[in-house]
Scaffold this active site. Structure first.
Site, PDB file in Angstrom:
ATOM      1  N   LYS A  51    -127.272 -50.478  76.940  1.00  0.00           N
ATOM      2  CA  LYS A  51    -127.248 -50.062  78.341  1.00  0.00           C
ATOM      3  C   LYS A  51    -127.975 -51.017  79.288  1.00  0.00           C
ATOM      4  CE  LYS A  51    -125.018 -46.014  78.467  1.00  0.00           C
ATOM      5  NZ  LYS A  51    -123.978 -45.666  79.446  1.00  0.00           N
ATOM      6  N   SER A 306    -124.436 -48.459  68.788  1.00  0.00           N
ATOM      7  CA  SER A 306    -124.760 -48.535  70.213  1.00  0.00           C
ATOM      8  C   SER A 306    -126.229 -48.297  70.548  1.00  0.00           C
ATOM      9  CB  SER A 306    -123.899 -47.538  70.993  1.00  0.00           C
ATOM     10  OG  SER A 306    -124.124 -46.223  70.534  1.00  0.00           O
TER      11      SER A 306
END
Length: 414
Positions: A51, A306
């Site tokens: 992110k 992720s």
């Protein structure tokens, strides 16, 4: 610029800020699936998720006057960390809205990365609740909103994951599995692969309890879900972004829905076999391999890991969900005879040597022949549950099997 050109520009901004995370082979997974399985380790990123890429790309593109206005964002945790770290690096003051259900570990990390430049506001139970509150504050205080996924700059930043993968591997990639929450990573990465590796099959992966992208693509329009399972918090949104929907609708070859229990089993497997600590969203793509086992045999496969922002306090819940999914944990509401020796009879005549009572709740009722008891059993083999049910029936123990009664299970067990 096109989205692909935006991705190329984004990569230029990341020197000294964003790690080029490794693409590592997994011997265990490769042996299990008889394929060449490679893991893109975004769990090793500076904020322990991808992110930072989208957040920093967006925020570094702001004008000086916009930076002075300050920013607002909403996040289930990982975007918040990326924004907080970007606030610190770029010296921008920000307000970060997060659900009250956000794991403490993620909240602490946001504070750590923000270094005094951010204020955390906990509100609501879901990302969507936090998003609504953030928008109100943004308009009221005239600040810049940093969207977690529905923004071309954010999409471009996440797309740099795809560029790094293709730089690190020289052989063709047959399949790439990418997790989907709001769709920022999936839309950015798929844009890169359609441009540079068009023969690669791009498989999106969503949690079964939050199929926002799959539902939208099946209906042909961006659809808001009425309710979702919030367990896979990094990928549980009621509605994907409009930009993301349009890109993924065009680029994705398939979307797999993975049960939350399967995600939990994968988290435990990765910890035990790979010494990897991943959050639920970080395990999604690896959990999906079971559902593509026949197709990926002898193929080159990449899975995006992720993030690793998992709270150790969730371990008990993860284990419980895994056992339920694997058919090794079972709950019953049993009418127990209220006479001496009834429990001993249940243990000796119904349970096997390897069966364990892990939950027992009973309150004696006066002047009754039987009383309700909630019993939780943990088994070594999932096939043992049928003999147990048959023995209970034969011995006259009336019961309700709670695993198959979702509403009753939620009320009695939680």
């Amino acid at each position: 610029m096109t989205v692909f050109e935006e991705v190329l520009e984004a990569k230029k901004q990341f020197e000294g800020v964003v790690y080029a995370t490794p693409l590592l082979p997994s011997r265990n997974l490769s042996n299990e699936f008889q394929a060449n399985i490679l893991l893109k380790r975004e769990d090793l990123q500076v904020v322990r998720s991808y992110k930072i890429r989208g957040a920093y790309n967006k925020m570094s593109s702001l004008s000086e006057s916009e930076k002075k206005q300050g920013i607002v964002c909403a996040s289930a945790g990982n975007h918040a960390q990326g924004v907080a770290y970007s606030c610190h690096l770029l010296q921008i003051h920000g307000k970060i809205f997060m659900p009250k259900t956000t794991p403490k570990q993620k909240i602490k990390q946001v504070q750590l990365f923000g270094q005094g430049y951010i204020e955390i506001i906990l509100t609501g139970d879901t990302f969507d609740d936090a998003y609504a509150s953030a928008n109100v504050t943004c308009l009221k205080e005239d600040k810049i909103f940093i969207h977690p996924f529905d923004d071309v700059k954010v999409i471009a930043g996440q797309g740099t994951v795809g560029l790094e993968i293709l730089e690190d591997i020289k052989t063709p990639i047959d399949y790439i599995f990418v997790p989907i929450g709001g769709g920022g990573l999936a839309s950015g990465l798929s844009t890169v692969f359609k441009e540079l590796s068009p023969n690669t099959k791009i498989i999106g992966v969503e949690p079964e309890g939050a199929p926002s992208m799959k539902t939208s693509i099946e209906r042909g329009e961006n659809t808001r879900l009425e309710s979702i399972d919030k367990f896979v918090d990094g990928a549980a949104v009621k509605q994907v972004g409009n930009h993301n929907f349009k890109i993924c609708q065009k680029n994705l070859d398939d979307i797999i829905l993975v049960p939350e229990g399967k995600v939990c089993s994968t988290i435990l497997q990765l910890y035990n076999e790979e010494a990897m600590v991943v959050e639920p969203a970080g395990a999604l793509t690896i959990a999906a391999l079971d559902f593509y086992q026949d197709k990926i045999k002898d193929k080159n496969v990449v899975c995006i890991v992720s993030g690793s922002n998992n709270d150790i306090e969730r371990t008990a819940e993860i284990k419980e969900r895994s056992l339920l999914y694997e058919g090794l944990k079972h709950y019953f509401l049993i009418q127990f005879p209220q006479r001496p020796g009834a429990l001993k009879e249940f243990v000796n005549d119904i349970l096997g040597d390897d069966d364990d009572i892990t939950y027992f709740q009973f309150k004696q009722k006066n002047n009754r022949e039987s009383g309700p008891v909630i019993v939780g059993l943990e088994l070594k083999n999932k096939t043992d549950i049928l003999p147990i049910q048959q023995k209970m029936t034969a011995k006259g123990f009336e019961f309700h099997y709670l695993n198959e009664k979702e509403d009753l299970f939620a009320q009695l067990i939680g």
